[in-house]
Scaffold this active site. Sequence first.
Site, PDB file in Angstrom:
ATOM      1  N   TYR A 206      -7.986   1.788   6.747  1.00  0.00           N
ATOM      2  CA  TYR A 206      -8.531   2.447   5.902  1.00  0.00           C
ATOM      3  C   TYR A 206     -10.209   2.143   6.053  1.00  0.00           C
ATOM      4  CZ  TYR A 206      -4.547   3.291   2.964  1.00  0.00           C
ATOM      5  OH  TYR A 206      -3.508   3.667   2.603  1.00  0.00           O
TER       6      TYR A 206
ATOM      7  N   ASP B 106       5.007   0.619   3.918  1.00  0.00           N
ATOM      8  CA  ASP B 106       5.096  -0.495   4.543  1.00  0.00           C
ATOM      9  C   ASP B 106       4.709  -1.709   3.583  1.00  0.00           C
ATOM     10  OD1 ASP B 106       2.269  -0.779   4.011  1.00  0.00           O
ATOM     11  OD2 ASP B 106       1.847   0.607   5.896  1.00  0.00           O
TER      12      ASP B 106
ATOM     13  N   ASP C 113       0.815  -1.421  -0.181  1.00  0.00           N
ATOM     14  CA  ASP C 113       0.183   0.063   0.190  1.00  0.00           C
ATOM     15  C   ASP C 113       0.771   1.447  -0.029  1.00  0.00           C
ATOM     16  OD1 ASP C 113      -2.607   1.674   0.390  1.00  0.00           O
ATOM     17  OD2 ASP C 113      -1.354   1.997   2.367  1.00  0.00           O
TER      18      ASP C 113
ATOM     19  N   GLU D 191       5.431  10.151   3.156  1.00  0.00           N
ATOM     20  CA  GLU D 191       4.896   8.765   2.854  1.00  0.00           C
ATOM     21  C   GLU D 191       4.077   8.798   1.727  1.00  0.00           C
ATOM     22  OE1 GLU D 191       3.270   4.517   4.909  1.00  0.00           O
ATOM     23  OE2 GLU D 191       2.482   6.310   5.654  1.00  0.00           O
TER      24      GLU D 191
END
Length: 610
Positions: free
Chosen positions: A313, A165, A162, A560
């Site tokens: 999410y 990670d 995703d 990120e």
Amino acid sequence: MYGRHPLTVPLEINAADSITDDDRSRKLQEHDRATLPPPLDATRRSWLLEPPQPKKKKYVDLGCMLVSRKIFLWTLGTVLVTTLLAGSITMIVRHMPHHKQTEPEPENYTVALRKALMFFNAQKSGKLPEHNNVTWRGDSCLQDGKDQTGGFYKDLVGGYYDAGDATKFNFPMSYAMTMLSWSVIEYSAKYKAAGELDHVKELIKWGADYFLKTFNSSADTIDVMVEQVGSGHDDHYCWMRPEDIDYERIVTPCYGSCSHLGAEMAAALASASIVFKDNRVYSQKLVHGAKTLYKYADFVKDKNSKNQSREFYKSSLFWDELLWGGAWLYYATGNVTYLDHVTSHDMARKAGAFWNSPDYGVSSWDNKLPGAQLLLTRLRLFMSPGYPYEDILSTFHNQTGVVMCSYLPYFTRFYRTKGGLIQLNHGEPQPLQYAANAAFLAALYSDYLDAADTPGWYCGPDFYSTKVLRDFARSQIDYILGKNPQNMSYVVDFGQRYPRHVHHKGASIPKSVKKESCKGGWKWRDTKRDNPNIIVGAMVAGPDKHDGFHDLRSNYNYTEPTLAGNAGLVAALVALSGEETLESIDKNTIFSAVPPLTPATPPPPAPWTP
């Protein structure tokens, strides 16, 4: 002797001078005749008195015609001289040193597009293809799903990580694949011009093939599907390369509370089936999987509201996913059952089409309503199905116009930073993914209007041209690419200055080091050195609401990247690329499976009563 008067002459004449004038004239005439040439004979007189004869011309017989010899010789000489000159010039040119003609430099949007697509290569999980073009990545997590095989899957190898990670979250991954497919359907010519059409299609297939593993795709009905692979907590604690992961990877199944996921995965497979429509067998396989998923999503929608506890999410609603997935299934199949479903007032109301919430118009992995309304507005603009769909389609069209108005700087619905970045998430962290999505929708709607020969739209009483929408889209993408107060590109490896401490495990650990333990890798997370591996094309989370940015690996709110964010960026970049030389959208491909719609006969009016 006689005397003379001085003024008189003698009256007597000398004998010698007594010759008469007649005799003198006769003698002169005789003398003149003696000096003349002899008289001309008849032949000579004819030469002088008759007109001269013209000189006879010479001709060359070419077989089919006679040509003047003079003209023939001039023509032959001209041809010989011309041939000689042409041969000389050719020899000179051949032996002169040549400079290879270079192709024109691609514009910034095309360069950024190519890089943004490379991010997906870096996020691949499983057995990597031979030409993945990310030298610091390798095969990873090859045991996903194999150690605890369920009744509906054999293995779960593949898909995408995703973010920074190593977790595979199916919900945002599905949204990312749907956005990539949508952009290909609309702008395949631009992808081809950029040399990226095959690449982006391969990326979509990589995701679609993985989705088909996460449920029983050969069945007509299902009651369970995979929600994610890997644990968010484990992956956040263990800072190690995906290639080195040796801990157990948990598979999270979902039984009766994943309506949002089922509908989103249905959208991903249905849209991908249009991308691969030329591969009939594969396309039909994707359509069948999409139908199965949507049937599941629609069946469990009442249960879905009872369980919305996803930690990373969480879907705030599921009706917008049902609207989104149903619209894509209609385009993929042409089955009016799906169109009936998504154009019902009840569906629109529950999906939030008539609300005025603070997030209205904010397109994201959690909110599909703006995209779904635009997708169905497309149907109205180019097919005009009429009754009984016109009522709700015109509503979606009007609401799309309202959303576009809210993006413009003339209105104050959303705050803007001093640098010009729209704050669609109301000043919360990670704003760039929302701005990229809005830029894509604005550019796409502008192209829809242009293709429909409509110069603009109304915001209240004021009319705005489609150029205004494109200017907005450019302003947001230009901000992301470096036109901001930091003078920093937020896309890695684009421009001279970009983030060097991206929050990403694989990019932060050298490929050459020995395998690190979970905690042992923290030294790479916490070091102040630049990442040893450049994750090309990754769009980081972005600046704060004051245009400030901190290039810190430890702060994911700044550095990120995510699949969903990069998918919106890719879609916006391809929409804006090649504007001067290429057509805007592909009007017809999305309707490949849709039969011509004949408007139904409206019901008769109620009987008149006096």
